[in-house]
Design a protein around this motif. Sequence first.
Motif, short mmCIF file in Angstrom:
data_model
loop_
_atom_site.label_atom_id
_atom_site.label_comp_id
_atom_site.label_asym_id
_atom_site.label_seq_id
_atom_site.Cartn_x
_atom_site.Cartn_y
_atom_site.Cartn_z
N ALA A 1 0.84 -1.20 0.00
CA ALA A 1 0.00 0.00 0.00
C ALA A 1 0.87 1.25 0.00
O ALA A 1 0.57 2.24 -0.68
CB ALA A 1 -0.92 0.00 1.23
N TYR A 2 1.98 1.22 0.76
CA TYR A 2 2.88 2.37 0.77
C TYR A 2 3.57 2.55 -0.58
O TYR A 2 3.75 3.69 -1.04
CB TYR A 2 3.93 2.20 1.88
CG TYR A 2 3.36 2.37 3.26
CD1 TYR A 2 2.66 3.51 3.60
CD2 TYR A 2 3.52 1.39 4.23
CE1 TYR A 2 2.13 3.67 4.86
CE2 TYR A 2 2.99 1.53 5.49
CZ TYR A 2 2.30 2.69 5.81
OH TYR A 2 1.77 2.84 7.05
N ALA A 3 3.96 1.44 -1.20
CA ALA A 3 4.56 1.53 -2.53
C ALA A 3 3.58 2.17 -3.51
O ALA A 3 3.96 2.96 -4.38
CB ALA A 3 4.99 0.15 -3.01
N LYS A 4 2.32 1.82 -3.35
CA LYS A 4 1.28 2.34 -4.25
C LYS A 4 1.12 3.86 -4.10
O LYS A 4 1.08 4.59 -5.10
CB LYS A 4 -0.05 1.65 -3.96
CG LYS A 4 -1.22 2.14 -4.77
CD LYS A 4 -2.50 1.38 -4.40
CE LYS A 4 -3.70 1.91 -5.15
NZ LYS A 4 -4.94 1.17 -4.78
N VAL A 5 1.04 4.34 -2.84
CA VAL A 5 0.80 5.78 -2.65
C VAL A 5 2.03 6.61 -2.98
O VAL A 5 1.93 7.68 -3.59
CB VAL A 5 0.29 6.08 -1.22
CG1 VAL A 5 -1.04 5.42 -0.97
CG2 VAL A 5 1.31 5.69 -0.16
N PHE A 6 3.22 6.12 -2.63
CA PHE A 6 4.42 6.91 -2.90
C PHE A 6 4.82 6.87 -4.37
O PHE A 6 5.62 7.70 -4.81
CB PHE A 6 5.58 6.43 -2.02
CG PHE A 6 5.53 6.98 -0.62
CD1 PHE A 6 5.61 8.34 -0.38
CD2 PHE A 6 5.38 6.13 0.46
CE1 PHE A 6 5.57 8.85 0.90
CE2 PHE A 6 5.32 6.62 1.75
CZ PHE A 6 5.42 7.99 1.98
N HIS B 1 2.26 13.12 -7.44
CA HIS B 1 1.50 14.20 -6.80
C HIS B 1 1.37 13.95 -5.30
O HIS B 1 1.51 14.88 -4.50
CB HIS B 1 0.12 14.32 -7.45
CG HIS B 1 0.16 14.95 -8.80
ND1 HIS B 1 0.47 14.24 -9.94
CD2 HIS B 1 -0.07 16.23 -9.20
CE1 HIS B 1 0.43 15.05 -10.99
NE2 HIS B 1 0.10 16.27 -10.56
N PHE B 2 1.12 12.70 -4.91
CA PHE B 2 1.06 12.38 -3.49
C PHE B 2 2.40 12.70 -2.83
O PHE B 2 2.44 13.32 -1.76
CB PHE B 2 0.71 10.92 -3.27
CG PHE B 2 0.68 10.52 -1.82
CD1 PHE B 2 -0.49 10.63 -1.09
CD2 PHE B 2 1.82 10.05 -1.18
CE1 PHE B 2 -0.52 10.28 0.26
CE2 PHE B 2 1.80 9.69 0.15
CZ PHE B 2 0.63 9.81 0.87
N ALA B 3 3.49 12.27 -3.45
CA ALA B 3 4.82 12.53 -2.88
C ALA B 3 5.08 14.03 -2.74
O ALA B 3 5.66 14.48 -1.74
CB ALA B 3 5.90 11.88 -3.74
N SER B 4 4.63 14.82 -3.72
CA SER B 4 4.83 16.27 -3.67
C SER B 4 4.05 16.90 -2.53
O SER B 4 4.59 17.69 -1.74
CB SER B 4 4.41 16.90 -5.00
OG SER B 4 5.21 16.44 -6.06
N SER C 1 -4.86 17.48 2.73
CA SER C 1 -6.12 17.16 2.07
C SER C 1 -5.90 16.75 0.62
O SER C 1 -6.50 15.80 0.13
CB SER C 1 -7.07 18.36 2.15
OG SER C 1 -8.34 18.03 1.66
N LYS C 2 -5.01 17.47 -0.07
CA LYS C 2 -4.72 17.14 -1.47
C LYS C 2 -4.09 15.76 -1.58
O LYS C 2 -4.42 14.99 -2.49
CB LYS C 2 -3.79 18.19 -2.08
CG LYS C 2 -4.41 19.57 -2.20
CD LYS C 2 -5.50 19.64 -3.26
CE LYS C 2 -4.94 19.66 -4.65
NZ LYS C 2 -5.98 19.83 -5.68
N ALA C 3 -3.19 15.42 -0.65
CA ALA C 3 -2.55 14.10 -0.66
C ALA C 3 -3.56 13.00 -0.38
O ALA C 3 -3.61 11.99 -1.08
CB ALA C 3 -1.40 14.05 0.35
N ALA D 1 -2.64 6.11 3.30
CA ALA D 1 -2.25 7.46 2.91
C ALA D 1 -2.02 8.34 4.13
O ALA D 1 -1.03 9.10 4.20
CB ALA D 1 -3.32 8.08 2.02
N ALA D 2 -2.90 8.23 5.13
CA ALA D 2 -2.74 9.02 6.36
C ALA D 2 -1.46 8.64 7.09
O ALA D 2 -0.71 9.50 7.56
CB ALA D 2 -3.95 8.82 7.27
N SER D 3 -1.18 7.35 7.18
CA SER D 3 0.04 6.90 7.85
C SER D 3 1.28 7.31 7.07
O SER D 3 2.31 7.66 7.66
CB SER D 3 0.02 5.38 8.02
OG SER D 3 -0.97 5.00 8.95
N ALA D 4 1.21 7.25 5.74
CA ALA D 4 2.35 7.64 4.92
C ALA D 4 2.68 9.11 5.12
O ALA D 4 3.85 9.49 5.28
CB ALA D 4 2.05 7.36 3.44
#
Length: 396
Positions: free
Chosen positions: A203-208, A212-215, A328-330, A341-344
């Motif tokens: 899941a972390y690999a997916k979000v990172f 845009h999420f990383a930014s 919020s955007k992330a 996503a919240a934990s990341a």
Amino acid sequence: MSKAITQAEKPLLVFWLMTMTLLGVFPLDVVLPSFPALAEHFHTSTTHIARSVSLFAIGFSCSMLLIGPLSDRIGRKKLLLASMVVAILGAVGCLAARNTPQFLFFRVIQAIGCGGFILSQALVQDLFFGREQERLRIAMATAGGIFISISPVLGAWLQLHWGWKASFYAFIALCAATWIMAHRLLHGGFPPTAPGERGIFRAYAKVFANRHFASYATISAITFACHFSFIVVSPLIFMDQLKLSPHEYSLTLLLYGAAYVVGGLCAGVLHKRLAAATQMAVGLILIAISGVVILLLAYLFGLSTPTVLVPMLLCTAGTTITRPMSNSKAMSLFPDNAGAAASAVAAVLFIAGGCISAFISTFTHQLSTSLGLCFLILSLAALALNSWARRHPHVL
């Protein structure tokens, strides 16, 4: 299961989420004034007791890294209720501890349970929609800053009247009340949002993997690092170098909390008038200005309470304006993986805050200068990331 909530439930849900925000910072900051009393009780040094802060942060970080994606797979309610029970058991263990190792062990247990409070961000994603999410995150960020500021003052008051154990009793009472509210408010059980996910860290690999999420996560981390760095080095500046008394130092933290309120009010106004990227840019420009101001004031007038506090209030306002929007955007990019996503985002926050504050604290005799330079450099980097995200909008 429908996640819709009624208008009548919303005020109570907001109050409950604010209580979770309080509990996320309360157990760490409230015991700071009790370090001498704890050292005396356990017949050890304050250095050994201070390790409980580091151990708490480690346990908290490790816990939330697991809890976020687990909540996506097995559901939020049961995991949240279980984590609060663990936090209460850890606090009870601290009260019953007979020596320092036992106390430190149960502080880690308490921290592992407190990792469940990261689910407040995922629950905002689950329970609220659109601009409601952004307004609530602004309010939670503002409240978090206020709670950080008043927790040491409350801890000093509890220590003065009832001793070091009072802060743990207060935590247990708050956590128990929050558990009861969670049991009643989260009706329907909140089943998994991503039950088919295999492997927590996939899941972390997916979000990172999402640029845009990383930014947005990096922008949030930068603003948090500015705030956290000041909290870490403020005792060194105000008490060690400027020789303020503990009472005078606590008053400076109250002003810091007031800046969070002002920043939160500004964020609420800007949120109604500006696009998210523009609002983030406004906050980041304020942080950059605070860096320039702290350097100029230190050069022109030397180190003093006003020359440190005035730019820090500007930085705090900028942090409060920017961070809720970047969070919020992330989070909005992964509604089905809100826990991960919240934990990341939280993990990036604490890693950045810890590393940058540790770096700044090494410049013992140039703390204000190092703060100013870091604020200026970091805010410019965040502005560049925000500009990239605005030029390359995310396509659903």
